[in-house]
Design an enzyme around this catalytic site. Structure first.
Site, PDB file in Angstrom:
ATOM      1  N   ASP A  64       0.904  -1.045   0.064  1.00 46.18           N
ATOM      2  CA  ASP A  64      -0.026   0.068  -0.189  1.00 46.18           C
ATOM      3  C   ASP A  64       0.637   1.278  -0.040  1.00 46.18           C
ATOM      4  O   ASP A  64       0.387   2.456   0.183  1.00 46.18           O
ATOM      5  CB  ASP A  64      -0.958  -0.067   1.251  1.00 46.18           C
ATOM      6  CG  ASP A  64      -0.365  -0.079   2.469  1.00 46.18           C
ATOM      7  OD1 ASP A  64       0.868  -0.601   2.574  1.00 46.18           O
ATOM      8  OD2 ASP A  64      -1.018  -0.174   3.434  1.00 46.18           O
ATOM      9  N   GLU A  78      11.435  -3.114  13.359  1.00 39.75           N
ATOM     10  CA  GLU A  78      12.423  -3.283  12.486  1.00 39.75           C
ATOM     11  C   GLU A  78      13.817  -3.455  13.215  1.00 39.75           C
ATOM     12  O   GLU A  78      14.568  -3.856  12.670  1.00 39.75           O
ATOM     13  CB  GLU A  78      12.318  -1.648  11.846  1.00 39.75           C
ATOM     14  CG  GLU A  78      11.215  -1.437  11.025  1.00 39.75           C
ATOM     15  CD  GLU A  78       9.691  -1.192  11.332  1.00 39.75           C
ATOM     16  OE1 GLU A  78       8.959  -0.904  10.799  1.00 39.75           O
ATOM     17  OE2 GLU A  78       9.700  -1.249  12.536  1.00 39.75           O
TER      18      GLU A  78
END
Length: 336
Positions: A197, A282
């Protein structure tokens, strides 16, 4: 005397008429004859012949030029490091639209290998057909998210990390596939995690292609801010511009970094931790690969935004649901 004069005039008239008639017949006959214009046509024929020869010579030069250019083009393309893009995806109304948009961006990027991992117990026909028609080099995988890690209806998107199993499955396949190739451990390449997206400038892919360890750059429209980015001083990343918990080891969005293929292969245990606290996904992957001092700032020392954390609005289906209740809903055989 008068009679003799009349005969002479009549004879002269007949003779004049006959001569005129014969002249007319001869002229008409000449119209049907082919003119011998050889002398006039020769200069024109020589010009046409010369132009044809010149055209043939130019065509030969073009063919030879194309023959020499094509191998050079292929060699240049194949010598580029491959960008391996891992994209997790899941079934929803906008899934096909998102993947189409992303795939058509990737078509403009040379030497890109798209690894699409579905959050599903099997490969779906929609994604399978889309990839076959995409024109891209791709690998199609699937890995369902564990039930206890799935977001429930109404849960905020930040409650649980998404795409963990799918990104790890992409890493697993990549490591196995590269090691099966001759000299795979030494292959030049880059690994990037691209959600379906987001919005990507083509420039970001050329920025990351030369990654030695881990390269970084800003991400726009993320974390409730206009952008988040590494702050660079003297060519080194010294801190991060972010509005939430800047003390995290690597307070970056998934779209804000790329890792060299060699580094991924050299660290087979490096993966995303599905149990990591919110905002630390992350960091769970990067902590074992790199230090802040080793980060490679891209995009003009992290001063340009080349990727945006966009999100497609969830479509409102109230009218569709009302029609379905009446048995008049859209044909389910039409793929959207």
């Amino acid at each position: 005397m008068a009679t003799r004069m009349k005969l002479k005039l009549k004879t002269v008239f007949v003779l004049y008429f006959m001569v005129s008639l014969l002249g007319l017949v001869y002229a008409l006959m000449q119209l049907g004859q082919r003119c011998d214009c050889t002398e006039h046509d020769m200069p024109k024929d020589r010009t046409i012949s010369r132009l044809r020869g010149e055209l043939h010579r130019l065509q030969e030069q073009i063919r030879k030029s194309e023959a020499t250019k094509q191998p050079q083009k292929q060699a240049t393309k194949s010598s580029l490091p491959t960008i391996f893009v891992i994209t997790p995806t899941y079934a929803r109304l906008v899934q096909k639209a998102e993947l189409i948009r992303l795939s058509q961006t990737f078509l403009h990027v040379p030497q890109l290998h798209w690894i699409v991992v579905e959050d599903s117990p099997h490969k779906t026909p929609l994604v399978t057909d889309l990839l076959v028609k995409s024109g891209l080099t791709y690998t199609h995988l699937h890995m369902p998210t564990a039930k206890d890690r799935k977001l429930q209806e109404g849960d905020p998107s930040w409650l649980k990390p998404r795409g963990v199993e799918q990104r790890n499955e992409g890493l697993r396949w990549l490591r196995e596939d590269r090691r099966a190739q001759p000299g795979g451990d030494n292959q030049q390449g880059v690994v990037y995690f691209a959600d379906d997206d987001n919005t990507y400038s083509l420039q970001i892919f050329e920025e990351m292609r030369g990654t030695q360890r881990v390269s970084v750059w800003p991400v726009g429209l993320v974390g409730g801010m206009k952008y988040e980015r590494p702050v660079v001083e003297g060519g080194k990343v010294v801190r991060f511009h972010t509005g939430w918990r800047p003390s995290r080891p690597f307070p970056m969005d998934m779209a804000g970094f790329a890792v060299s293929l060699k580094l991924v292969l050299a660290n087979p245990e490096a993966c995303f931790d599905g149990e990591a606290p919110m905002g630390f996904l992350e960091s769970s992957f990067l902590q074992g690969l790199v230090t802040m001092d080793e980060l490679e700032p891209k995009a003009a020392n992290c001063s340009k935004v080349l990727v945006w954390h966009t999100r497609t609005e969830k479509p409102k289906m109230k009218r569709e649901e009302a029609l379905q209740a009446q048995g008049l809903g859209s044909d389910p055989a039409v793929e959207v």
